[in-house]
Design a protein around this motif. Structure first.
Motif, PDB file in Angstrom:
ATOM      1  N   PRO A  20     -28.837  -9.397  13.248  1.00  0.00           N
ATOM      2  CA  PRO A  20     -27.797  -8.467  12.812  1.00  0.00           C
ATOM      3  C   PRO A  20     -28.256  -7.039  12.534  1.00  0.00           C
ATOM      4  N   PRO A  21     -29.438  -6.804  11.930  1.00  0.00           N
ATOM      5  CA  PRO A  21     -29.842  -5.416  11.744  1.00  0.00           C
ATOM      6  C   PRO A  21     -29.968  -4.646  13.053  1.00  0.00           C
ATOM      7  N   ALA A  22     -30.313  -5.313  14.145  1.00  0.00           N
ATOM      8  CA  ALA A  22     -30.385  -4.623  15.427  1.00  0.00           C
ATOM      9  C   ALA A  22     -29.007  -4.125  15.835  1.00  0.00           C
ATOM     10  N   PHE A  23     -27.988  -4.955  15.598  1.00  0.00           N
ATOM     11  CA  PHE A  23     -26.629  -4.515  15.911  1.00  0.00           C
ATOM     12  C   PHE A  23     -26.205  -3.400  14.972  1.00  0.00           C
ATOM     13  N   ALA A  24     -26.591  -3.477  13.720  1.00  0.00           N
ATOM     14  CA  ALA A  24     -26.261  -2.418  12.771  1.00  0.00           C
ATOM     15  C   ALA A  24     -26.902  -1.103  13.194  1.00  0.00           C
ATOM     16  N   ALA A  25     -28.106  -1.173  13.747  1.00  0.00           N
ATOM     17  CA  ALA A  25     -28.767   0.047  14.225  1.00  0.00           C
ATOM     18  C   ALA A  25     -27.959   0.672  15.352  1.00  0.00           C
ATOM     19  N   ASP A  26     -27.374  -0.174  16.225  1.00  0.00           N
ATOM     20  CA  ASP A  26     -26.532   0.364  17.288  1.00  0.00           C
ATOM     21  C   ASP A  26     -25.330   1.093  16.702  1.00  0.00           C
ATOM     22  N   ASP A  27     -24.714   0.519  15.655  1.00  0.00           N
ATOM     23  CA  ASP A  27     -23.588   1.179  14.996  1.00  0.00           C
ATOM     24  C   ASP A  27     -24.028   2.504  14.389  1.00  0.00           C
ATOM     25  N   ASP A  28     -25.211   2.506  13.768  1.00  0.00           N
ATOM     26  CA  ASP A  28     -25.729   3.735  13.169  1.00  0.00           C
ATOM     27  C   ASP A  28     -25.968   4.797  14.234  1.00  0.00           C
ATOM     28  N   SER A  29     -26.537   4.404  15.374  1.00  0.00           N
ATOM     29  CA  SER A  29     -26.801   5.388  16.420  1.00  0.00           C
ATOM     30  C   SER A  29     -25.486   5.891  17.021  1.00  0.00           C
ATOM     31  N   SER A  30     -24.483   5.015  17.134  1.00  0.00           N
ATOM     32  CA  SER A  30     -23.166   5.436  17.627  1.00  0.00           C
ATOM     33  C   SER A  30     -22.548   6.447  16.676  1.00  0.00           C
ATOM     34  N   ASN A  31     -22.570   6.129  15.385  1.00  0.00           N
ATOM     35  CA  ASN A  31     -22.022   7.055  14.389  1.00  0.00           C
ATOM     36  C   ASN A  31     -22.800   8.364  14.372  1.00  0.00           C
ATOM     37  N   ASP A  32     -24.109   8.283  14.565  1.00  0.00           N
ATOM     38  CA  ASP A  32     -24.928   9.491  14.601  1.00  0.00           C
ATOM     39  C   ASP A  32     -24.528  10.382  15.781  1.00  0.00           C
ATOM     40  N   LEU A  33     -24.323   9.783  16.949  1.00  0.00           N
ATOM     41  CA  LEU A  33     -23.907  10.561  18.121  1.00  0.00           C
ATOM     42  C   LEU A  33     -22.548  11.220  17.871  1.00  0.00           C
ATOM     43  N   ILE A  34     -21.617  10.479  17.300  1.00  0.00           N
ATOM     44  CA  ILE A  34     -20.284  11.022  17.010  1.00  0.00           C
ATOM     45  C   ILE A  34     -20.380  12.153  16.005  1.00  0.00           C
ATOM     46  N   ASN A  35     -21.126  11.942  14.937  1.00  0.00           N
ATOM     47  CA  ASN A  35     -21.280  12.995  13.914  1.00  0.00           C
ATOM     48  C   ASN A  35     -21.950  14.234  14.486  1.00  0.00           C
ATOM     49  N   ARG A  36     -22.969  14.037  15.315  1.00  0.00           N
ATOM     50  CA  ARG A  36     -23.638  15.188  15.942  1.00  0.00           C
ATOM     51  C   ARG A  36     -22.670  15.947  16.839  1.00  0.00           C
ATOM     52  N   TYR A  37     -21.859  15.219  17.602  1.00  0.00           N
ATOM     53  CA  TYR A  37     -20.874  15.876  18.466  1.00  0.00           C
ATOM     54  C   TYR A  37     -19.905  16.711  17.622  1.00  0.00           C
ATOM     55  N   GLN A  38     -19.409  16.128  16.553  1.00  0.00           N
ATOM     56  CA  GLN A  38     -18.405  16.808  15.730  1.00  0.00           C
ATOM     57  C   GLN A  38     -18.952  18.037  15.014  1.00  0.00           C
ATOM     58  N   ARG A  39     -20.251  18.087  14.784  1.00  0.00           N
ATOM     59  CA  ARG A  39     -20.874  19.262  14.144  1.00  0.00           C
ATOM     60  C   ARG A  39     -21.289  20.322  15.155  1.00  0.00           C
ATOM     61  N   GLU A  40     -21.386  19.935  16.408  1.00  0.00           N
ATOM     62  CA  GLU A  40     -21.920  20.823  17.446  1.00  0.00           C
ATOM     63  C   GLU A  40     -20.893  21.878  17.861  1.00  0.00           C
ATOM     64  N   SER A  41     -21.394  23.070  18.237  1.00  0.00           N
ATOM     65  CA  SER A  41     -20.508  24.112  18.742  1.00  0.00           C
ATOM     66  C   SER A  41     -20.871  24.522  20.175  1.00  0.00           C
TER      67      SER A  41
END
Length: 137
Positions: A20-41
């Motif tokens: 399960p932590p491996a799957f949680a890491a995938d969720d974290d990386s997905s959220n990280d990509l989304i957050n980075r996109y939303q902050r990017e200009s």
């Protein structure tokens, strides 16, 4: 239970606990990509992050819905550009678009920069394909 079966049982049980932590890491990386996109200009950085989201499975054909696309891309997403009975599409503009003139103009304001066209089913709003381009007709 034989020793070999007992050992196999414990290995499988341990794998279930450890996975399960491996799957949680995938969720974290997905959220990280989304957050980075939303902050990017930057247009190119946004385009690159969108491609990474596709590669990472954040956007999935036949799974992702337009409400997810709206949540991920925010104001960059323009839904329902063309709506037909079975298939519709929207556009994610990675570049800031020019504002139209205050007085009505006979010529439309051209779009600029990279964009992602997302096709989806009209009825269930599920993504069926996408195209990345910087060609404006």
């Amino acid at each position: 239970m034989t020793a070999a079966r007992l050992e196999l049982f414990f290995v499988l049980a341990l794998a279930c606990i450890v996975m399960p932590p491996a799957f949680a890491a995938d969720d974290d990386s997905s959220n990280d990509l989304i957050n980075r996109y939303q902050r990017e200009s930057s247009e190119l950085a946004k385009r690159d992050l969108a491609l990474k989201m596709i590669d990472a499975g954040v956007l999935k054909l036949s799974v992702t819905a337009t409400k997810d696309v709206a949540r991920i891309f925010g104001a960059d997403w323009t839904p329902d550009v063309d709506v037909e009975e079975y298939k519709s599409y929207g556009i994610v503009h990675f570049a800031k678009q020019p504002t139209p003139p205050s007085t009505p103009s006979p010529a439309p304001v051209p779009f600029v920069g990279w964009y992602l066209v997302i096709h989806y089913n009209t009825k269930d709003k599920v993504v069926i394909s996408w195209e990345l381009s910087n060609v404006h007709k």
